[in-house]
Structure formats: C-alpha cells, structure tokens
Design a protein around this motif. Structure first.
Motif, PDB file in Angstrom:
ATOM      1  N   ALA A   1       0.998  -1.365   0.077  1.00  0.00           N
ATOM      2  CA  ALA A   1      -0.117   0.030  -0.056  1.00  0.00           C
ATOM      3  C   ALA A   1       0.817   1.240  -0.159  1.00  0.00           C
ATOM      4  N   LEU A   2       2.023   1.158   0.762  1.00  0.00           N
ATOM      5  CA  LEU A   2       2.775   2.437   0.841  1.00  0.00           C
ATOM      6  C   LEU A   2       3.629   2.693  -0.444  1.00  0.00           C
TER       7      LEU A   2
ATOM      8  N   TRP B   1       5.463   5.852  -2.015  1.00  0.00           N
ATOM      9  CA  TRP B   1       6.857   5.884  -1.039  1.00  0.00           C
ATOM     10  C   TRP B   1       7.802   4.777  -1.386  1.00  0.00           C
ATOM     11  N   ASP B   2       8.796   4.850  -1.285  1.00  0.00           N
ATOM     12  CA  ASP B   2       9.828   3.894  -1.989  1.00  0.00           C
ATOM     13  C   ASP B   2      10.389   3.154  -0.542  1.00  0.00           C
ATOM     14  N   VAL B   3       9.207   2.112  -0.096  1.00  0.00           N
ATOM     15  CA  VAL B   3       9.795   1.442   1.220  1.00  0.00           C
ATOM     16  C   VAL B   3      10.120   0.192   0.800  1.00  0.00           C
ATOM     17  N   LYS B   4      11.431  -0.209   1.624  1.00  0.00           N
ATOM     18  CA  LYS B   4      11.862  -1.542   0.940  1.00  0.00           C
ATOM     19  C   LYS B   4      11.265  -2.651   1.753  1.00  0.00           C
TER      20      LYS B   4
ATOM     21  N   LEU C   1       1.152   4.208  -2.923  1.00  0.00           N
ATOM     22  CA  LEU C   1       1.065   5.676  -2.614  1.00  0.00           C
ATOM     23  C   LEU C   1       2.103   6.466  -3.010  1.00  0.00           C
TER      24      LEU C   1
END
Lengths: 82, 82
Positions: B25-26, B31-34, B29
């Motif tokens: 989900a992030l 955001w480059d979340v690992k 949206l």
C-alpha cells in the motif's frame, strides 16, 4: 539502512477492549497488573538512499495518510539504524 | 509507577501478511519503502509496589505464559517509569 519504528496507540479516553481483556487474563493468572494498553508497531525499512531527516518526514506523512487513524490513535516515530 | 513496554514481533522467516500488504500500500501511494514488519505492543502498568527488577521478571513470565507465542514470535521488554 534507515529503519523507522512506528508505535501506534489509542488516544486517552478511547476504549481499548484488547487491553482490558489482556489485563483481565493477567489478573486471573495471578499477576497484580493495574492497567494494560494495547497498540501496534511497524518497522519500516527506508533503504540507504534517504537521510534520517527525510525518513522521519516521510514516515510522518505515512502515519497521517495510512498507518494511523488520527481521530482515535496517536503515533510515535523512533529511528533505528539497521 | 512501574510501566513495562512489551514489543512482540514475528520471528525471522515467519510470513508477515500484514507487513507485506502495508508495504504494498505504501509503495502504491508513492513511497519507496523496502520492507515493513508489523507487530504488537503492550504497555503494562505494574503499580507502585514492585521494584523494576521484579517487574521485568514478572513481565517476562507474562510473555512466556500469555502475551507471546514463542514458536513464531519474539518479545522485547523495555521499562518506562510513569
């Protein structure tokens, strides 16, 4: 590696059934616990390409947008270097 | 007032669907979340009649008996003075 820990808890005054039942269970098992509050925690790995300040800013935006419900929850952000 | 914070997370290698979906989900949206790991947190108010050492010992027993599942979860106890 920049890792953020997000702790999400219910605001004061909001009923916390999970905490109440956990307290009841602990009391029944014989522990003299006065109160239990329950909450959620997320550990978010932001990779290597962001500074700690950028990470805090982005995680704050994530909390507002998706992770927490600002009507009933509070959030707290802690940075952990992985 | 002795308050213990208990952080319960899944052990390494245990599938974390909530964390995986939060990551997805992030990412959607923007955001480059690992990676995202999800977990639970309990704040346990032990009252005034116990020392910090007794509280840690008791909370450790609570984790083993009720709060965490040692097969798939790890727990971490932090003391907060309220």
């Amino acid at each position: 590696m920049v890792v953020a820990q997000v702790i999400i808890e219910l605001k004061k005054g909001i009923t916390d059934p999970e905490g109440m039942n956990t307290k009841k269970a602990l009391n029944l098992l014989g522990w003299d616990v006065k109160d239990v509050k329950s909450g959620k925690i997320f550990e978010i790995d932001m990779g290597d390409d962001v500074s700690e300040e950028q990470a805090v800013e982005q995680v704050e935006a994530m909390c507002k947008r998706l992770l927490a419900n600002p009507v009933i929850q509070t959030y707290e952000i802690r940075m952990i270097e992985g």
